[in-house]
Design a protein around this motif. Structure first.
Motif, PDB file in Angstrom:
ATOM      1  N   GLY B 310      40.951 -39.569   7.549  1.00 26.47           N
ATOM      2  CA  GLY B 310      41.505 -39.825   8.868  1.00 26.47           C
ATOM      3  C   GLY B 310      40.445 -40.213   9.886  1.00 26.47           C
ATOM      4  O   GLY B 310      40.751 -40.798  10.914  1.00 26.47           O
ATOM      5  N   LEU B 311      39.178 -39.890   9.576  1.00 23.61           N
ATOM      6  CA  LEU B 311      38.127 -40.118  10.559  1.00 23.61           C
ATOM      7  C   LEU B 311      37.484 -41.493  10.444  1.00 23.61           C
ATOM      8  O   LEU B 311      37.218 -42.152  11.437  1.00 23.61           O
ATOM      9  CB  LEU B 311      37.035 -39.045  10.406  1.00 23.61           C
ATOM     10  N   THR B 312      37.192 -41.919   9.210  1.00 20.81           N
ATOM     11  CA  THR B 312      36.419 -43.150   9.055  1.00 20.81           C
ATOM     12  C   THR B 312      36.836 -43.877   7.789  1.00 20.81           C
ATOM     13  O   THR B 312      37.214 -43.249   6.801  1.00 20.81           O
ATOM     14  CB  THR B 312      34.906 -42.853   8.989  1.00 20.81           C
ATOM     15  N   GLU B 313      36.737 -45.202   7.820  1.00 24.35           N
ATOM     16  CA  GLU B 313      37.075 -45.937   6.605  1.00 24.35           C
ATOM     17  C   GLU B 313      35.947 -45.853   5.582  1.00 24.35           C
ATOM     18  O   GLU B 313      36.090 -46.233   4.443  1.00 24.35           O
ATOM     19  CB  GLU B 313      37.423 -47.397   6.918  1.00 24.35           C
ATOM     20  N   TYR B 314      34.797 -45.316   5.982  1.00 19.13           N
ATOM     21  CA  TYR B 314      33.706 -45.116   5.027  1.00 19.13           C
ATOM     22  C   TYR B 314      33.674 -43.682   4.515  1.00 19.13           C
ATOM     23  O   TYR B 314      32.629 -43.151   4.187  1.00 19.13           O
ATOM     24  CB  TYR B 314      32.368 -45.476   5.689  1.00 19.13           C
ATOM     25  N   TRP B 315      34.866 -43.049   4.459  1.00 17.67           N
ATOM     26  CA  TRP B 315      34.896 -41.630   4.137  1.00 17.67           C
ATOM     27  C   TRP B 315      34.302 -41.298   2.787  1.00 17.67           C
ATOM     28  O   TRP B 315      33.749 -40.235   2.582  1.00 17.67           O
ATOM     29  CB  TRP B 315      36.329 -41.095   4.241  1.00 17.67           C
ATOM     30  N   GLN B 316      34.389 -42.259   1.833  1.00 13.75           N
ATOM     31  CA  GLN B 316      33.863 -41.949   0.502  1.00 13.75           C
ATOM     32  C   GLN B 316      32.356 -41.747   0.537  1.00 13.75           C
ATOM     33  O   GLN B 316      31.798 -41.013  -0.269  1.00 13.75           O
ATOM     34  CB  GLN B 316      34.222 -43.064  -0.479  1.00 13.75           C
ATOM     35  N   LEU B 317      31.689 -42.395   1.499  1.00 15.95           N
ATOM     36  CA  LEU B 317      30.252 -42.202   1.679  1.00 15.95           C
ATOM     37  C   LEU B 317      29.954 -40.744   1.991  1.00 15.95           C
ATOM     38  O   LEU B 317      29.068 -40.122   1.403  1.00 15.95           O
ATOM     39  CB  LEU B 317      29.763 -43.110   2.810  1.00 15.95           C
ATOM     40  N   PHE B 318      30.726 -40.179   2.913  1.00 19.22           N
ATOM     41  CA  PHE B 318      30.486 -38.804   3.313  1.00 19.22           C
ATOM     42  C   PHE B 318      30.904 -37.830   2.223  1.00 19.22           C
ATOM     43  O   PHE B 318      30.265 -36.799   2.020  1.00 19.22           O
ATOM     44  CB  PHE B 318      31.205 -38.514   4.636  1.00 19.22           C
ATOM     45  N   LEU B 319      31.971 -38.193   1.493  1.00 19.98           N
ATOM     46  CA  LEU B 319      32.370 -37.381   0.347  1.00 19.98           C
ATOM     47  C   LEU B 319      31.209 -37.307  -0.640  1.00 19.98           C
ATOM     48  O   LEU B 319      30.869 -36.239  -1.152  1.00 19.98           O
ATOM     49  CB  LEU B 319      33.607 -38.003  -0.321  1.00 19.98           C
ATOM     50  N   GLY B 320      30.572 -38.455  -0.885  1.00 21.19           N
ATOM     51  CA  GLY B 320      29.426 -38.502  -1.785  1.00 21.19           C
ATOM     52  C   GLY B 320      28.305 -37.605  -1.308  1.00 21.19           C
ATOM     53  O   GLY B 320      27.717 -36.852  -2.087  1.00 21.19           O
ATOM     54  N   VAL B 321      28.025 -37.640  -0.009  1.00 23.03           N
ATOM     55  CA  VAL B 321      26.934 -36.817   0.536  1.00 23.03           C
ATOM     56  C   VAL B 321      27.249 -35.335   0.352  1.00 23.03           C
ATOM     57  O   VAL B 321      26.390 -34.543  -0.063  1.00 23.03           O
ATOM     58  CB  VAL B 321      26.715 -37.152   2.027  1.00 23.03           C
TER      59      VAL B 321
END
Lengths: 379, 345, 306
Positions: B310-321
């Motif tokens: 819901g926050l960012t379209e790059y959410w998978q990046l943060f999931l990875g981190v």
């Protein structure tokens, strides 16, 4: 604990929303903004938002979410939009398999669904619904038009290929239904395949006089680049999906000379389209693709119907959508009884006039093309 | 298969013998939080959150299945999406033929499909058990990285088969128009469906705990820790492992059937190697070889997916981190953090 | 099918094989020396392709771009090794799989953040475009031929590096006994960084050269990664020779399967059904091959050690 907080927060929000203006309209857009093929979703969104911005209405709220091209994510977003946000209209899905996962159950739950891209055959025929509209095309349209065009152009023996998945088999079936001539060969490639050396060798060894292919996204880029280096000089035909402005930028001059069918071209000369192309270029700094035009048309269709009725008045809103009383970038536009477009399909040729390859309109492939599934629809 | 030794304390599981260990309390706590959240959301008229809770329970169930092979049995399967997807397709195909009133696979002579959940669940158990037996029988001849890769290869085979089998939608997948039913219950009610998912999850947790306390669990643990000692005790390790692998596949298969019903849709994406990775991530996030680890992992994973998405379209990046941080700095996963490094259940 | 067409298809298979070898050799080296299973290897392939496309776009020269791509992949590899990977050597395979799975997510979305969602432009350099006629009348694209030649050169180079140089000696020592080589006073962490960067550079080279033939887009490394894993598992993990033979085997079987199977089914099926069924079976073929080989040789064809 977090969940509880969230739930209670949402409950509070829901109660405040219920007291808000009743005639506000909420639109939920589920589209592909990340991962492979995301440039389609980005263009649909940008075209859609451009039209919304130009309309300047402050009673419409558009919520956009990324489905990452995963059916279960799309499905869960649709539920979120319908159950939590209580949207009036859903739109945005790019891929047919995602549309099939979302649309049939979504329209039964209440909102209208206006498709800016995917047009699977079931939704045009067997599973058509009074709340489902497609503004783009039924999936087979562009292939059928190319079949008809190649027949007119006196092509004798094309070599046809597509990936081995439902849209691929539909594409070749659609092509064959209008071409009806002899084929040099019919080849199905693997979905997501990136190396076409084996198929290119088959093309060179065959007695084909032309090539028709449907390879969307990265597959088409790979095929065209490898085709250029394979020493084959047969004319190439295909639907616009492999030749949008973004893909052409990646393929480069290898695509020059290819003829492709599209329901729209940026040099299609009508006032709406000219204004659209100019404002899109100004706002986003790039030439719009057909997907952007579909997003733009979808928004304008919705806006035109909202001028007549609120989606809560279902019958009036449906009738207003059916009337399709809006200025389309494609010129003439109307819906058939199954809520799919009846429209002219054009032929474009890829040319390079010094600043990179681009499409140029060369003629009309089929006038007033209607999809072939309309008879299966009970509407 | 010695690669997991460092991961799990060599203490044999004393499951249940200490009635109220910290891990038991946390396990019950997680279950209660999930149930309370679902009931609260239902009362607040928020079916979305009830469905989210169902999703967590289903994903956790898939993880419980994998945990049996991966955590307790030390078999790092990178192909559990195969069972998840097959379970989903069993539900989808059964519903498809029940909807059409046509015989299974379109072959006359075969019975018509069914939209009864118990029938579909049993079929999913049966089919996944058979497939898991075939895959396990071949794969268990290998070990280490080879085992990881051969399970991946089998899952890829089934994935490509599903993509190119046109009868049931191929790449487009197969919609389930009407949720499968259970006599006497309204399965379309989100809370009822959640209760079903939760009941199956509870049953799977209960059975896992029982098995791990029994001779089977002792033998499986010993097969992981010291194969030779097990053999000298007169028990062949391979049949034990195979049995665990088959049961593991069956549990994940039932989760797949539920997942298909939750989404009203089944497609090859349920079989992709990303899905195998996700199920694995859930088990590891929660804590490998912890009874309630998959539940903790599922709660965390689904919440991250929903909130970050819901926050960012790059959410998978943060999931990875976040995932990377968990591996590097929070070994033992959520249960390791909450319940300490020792393992009771 | 004529003989020349068959020869051409075998060449195509070998070309696919050389590209897989570039990927697989790095994977297998890293596994052999450090015992690490690296799912993020495909990200270096993607890095190579993106940087090559970017630099080529800036400078107008493919060769400068190629150099940039390979160096960038090596540099990214070294940085990743230094920050993340070296913490994983003493972990089990499960942690390695999860951590490198997380790296895939970070790399894919990070690349999309930097370069955007659209595929990038990269084309075959003019000097290698077009096709040549080989002895026997086979017409073959020059660029693909160049890839095969390059692959052979890299294979020989790797062989010489490992068997004749000091670095190679240490790599071999590392494969055989990790504790021993540290005890002998070799700077083990530098060796590990070097080996990892070498693997990343080879993957970057594969990505850069193949990027000119395919679409330079986010996620392009993943299908190749899976194939490369199939290759090293078939060949025997840790064995460069196994990687070479496995790569050519997978390349040829995959290519010929795609060409021959539909034809085979056309003998007794309707043409459009045959293409579909044949294509479906062809896509499963290499996994069947891998499962078959592992069923009989659980450690691959040329297992170095396990």
């Amino acid at each position: 604990m977090k969940k509880l907080l969230n739930a209670s927060l949402a409950a509070v929000m829901a109660s405040t929303l219920a007291t808000a203006q009743a005639d506000e309209v909420k639109i939920g857009m589920i589209t592909t903004l990340s991962g492979g093929g995301s440039h389609l979703g980005v263009d649909v969104r940008d075209g859609f938002m451009l039209a919304m911005e130009q309309a300047g209405r402050d009673d419409i709220e558009v919520l956009v979410q990324d489905d990452a091209r995963k059916p279960d994510v799309a499905k869960s977003l649709a539920n979120e939009f319908i159950q939590r946000e209580d949207v009036d209209i859903l739109t945005g899905i790019i891929w047919s398999n995602l549309a099939m996962a979302v649309v049939p159950s979504a329209v039964r739950q209440g909102p209208f669904y206006i498709s800016p891209n995917a047009g699977p055959s079931d939704l045009a025929g067997r599973l058509c619904h009074n709340k489902y509209f497609n503004v783009a095309w039924q999936n087979n349209n562009l292939h059928e038009a190319m079949g008809a065009y190649m027949k007119q152009a006196d092509v004798k023996k094309p070599f046809i290929l597509a990936p081995n998945y439902p849209a691929g088999t539909d594409a070749l079936d659609g092509f064959k239904s209008r071409f009806q001539g002899e084929l040099a060969n019919e080849v199905y490639t693997q979905l997501g395949q990136t190396d076409y050396a084996a198929e290119l060798a088959q093309i060179r060894a065959s007695d084909a006089d032309s090539v028709f292919f449907f390879l969307p996204g990265g597959m088409g880029i790979a095929f065209m680049k490898q085709y250029a280096g394979a020493g084959i000089d047969l004319p190439v035909y295909g639907p616009a999906f492999s030749f949008d402005e973004i893909i052409l930028g990646a393929v480069g001059d290898a695509a020059v000379g290819v003829k492709n069918t599209s329901q729209w071209a940026y040099d299609l000369d009508n006032p709406t389209n000219n204004a659209f192309v100019a404002s899109f270029r100004e706002k986003y700094g790039r030439t719009p693709t057909l997907y952007a035009s579909q997003g733009f048309d979808t928004a304008n269709l919705i806006l035109s119907a909202l001028d007549v009725a609120h989606p809560d008045d279902e019958e009036a809103f449906q009738a207003a959508l059916e009337a399709a009383n809006f200025e389309s970038t494609r010129g003439d536009f109307r819906f058939g009884p199954n809520h799919h477009p009846i429209q002219d399909i054009y032929v474009r040729e890829v040319v390079d006039q010094g600043n990179g390859p681009t499409n140029q309109l060369v003629g009309v492939a089929v006038e007033d093309l209607q999809d072939s599934f309309v008879d299966q629809c009970s509407l | 298969m010695t690669s997991l030794e460092s991961h799990i304390p060599s203490r044999s599981p004393s499951l249940g013998r200490r009635p109220l260990s910290r891990e038991t309390v946390i396990g019950w706590g997680l279950i209660l939080v999930l149930v309370a959240a679902a009931v609260f959301a239902h009362l607040a008229g928020e079916p979305f959150y009830v469905n989210l809770a169902s999703r967590i329970a289903i994903v956790a169930l898939a993880g419980v299945g994998l945990n049996l092979a991966l955590g307790f049995g030390g078999m790092v399967s990178f192909g559990h999406a195969a069972f998840f997807g097959i379970g989903g397709y069993v539900a989808g195909i059964g519903a498809f033929h029940a909807f059409d009133q046509s015989p299974l696979f379109g072959l006359s002579g075969l019975p018509a499909g069914s939209d009864l959940m118990p029938v579909l669940w049993l079929s999913a158990l049966l089919v996944c058990g058979l497939v898991a037996y075939a895959i396990g029988a071949i794969s268990l001849g290998t070990s280490g990285v080879y085992f990881i890769m051969i399970t991946l290869a089998f899952a890829q085979m089934i994935y490509y088969f599903a993509v190119s089998w046109p009868t049931y939608g191929g790449e487009d997948g197969l919609p389930i128009y009407i949720r499968n039913s259970l006599p006497g219950l309204d399965t379309n009610n989100p809370l009822v469906f959640f209760t079903l998912c939760m009941a199956l999850l509870g049953l799977a947790l209960f059975l896992t705990q029982r098995w791990m306390n029994a001779r089977f669990g002792a033998a499986l643990t010993m097969a992981r820790l010291n194969e030779t000692r097990l053999a000298t005790a007169g028990v062949e390790p391979r049949p034990i492992r195979l049995a665990a692998f088959v049961i593991s596949g069956m549990i994940t298969g039932v989760a797949g059937a539920l997942f298909a019903d939750l989404n009203g849709f089944v497609g090859p994406s349920m079989l992709s190697w990303h899905r195998s990775g996700e199920i694995m991530v859930i088990v590891i996030l929660g804590g490998v070889g912890r009874l309630c680890g998959p539940l903790a992992g599922a709660i965390l994973f689904v919440m991250m997916e929903t909130l970050l998405g819901g926050l960012t379209e790059y959410w998978q990046l943060f999931l990875g981190v976040v995932l990377l941080a968990v591996v590097l700095f929070a070994r033992g996963g959520v249960m390791g953090l909450l319940a300490g490094r020792e393992r009771y259940a | 099918m004529t003989l020349t067409l068959l020869i051409e298809q075998v060449l195509n298979g070998i070309q696919l094989g050389t590209m897989l070898f570039l990927m697989a050799s790095g994977l297998t080296l890293v596994f052999g020396v450090m015992g690490l299973i690296n799912l993020a290897h495909g990200s270096f392939y993607m890095t190579g392709a993106f940087v090559t496309a970017w630099v080529t776009g800036l400078t107008g020269s493919f060769w400068v771009g190629l150099l940039g791509g390979v160096l960038a992949a090596a540099a990214v590899g070294a940085v990743v090794e230094w920050t993340v990977i070296r913490r994983l050597y003493h972990r089990d395979h499960l942690d390695q799989v999860l951590a490198t799975f997380a790296l895939i997510l970070i790399f894919s979305e990070g690349t999309r953040w930097i370069f955007g969602s659209s595929p990038l432009w990269l084309n075959v350099p003019d000097s290698l475009s077009g096709s040549v006629t080989l002895p026997g009348g086979v017409e073959y694209p020059l660029y693909r031929l160049a890839i095969i030649v390059m692959g052979v050169a890299i294979a020989i180079g790797l062989y010489l590096l490992i068997s004749r140089t000091r670095l190679g000696m240490r790599i071999r020592a590392g494969e055989n006994d990790r504790e021993m080589i540290g005890a002998l006073g070799v700077d083990i962490s530098t060796l590990y960084t070097l080996v990892f960067a070498l693997g990343a550079a080879l993957a970057g080279l594969a990505g850069s050269t193949i990027g000119a033939l395919q679409s330079v887009q986010v996620g392009m490394g993943e299908p190749v990664l899976i194939l490369a894993f199939v290759v090293i598992v078939i060949g025997g993990i840790g064995s460069i020779k196994g990687a070479l033979i496995g790569a050519v085997l997978v390349g040829v079987v995959d290519t010929l399967g795609r060409v021959l199977l539909p034809g085979l089914f056309k003998l007794f099926m309707a043409p459009s059904d045959a293409s579909g069924v044949g294509a479906a079976l062809a896509s499963m073929l290499i996994y069947v091959l891998m499962a078959g080989i592992l069923a009989f040789k659980p450690n691959g064809l040329f297992a170095a050690h396990d």
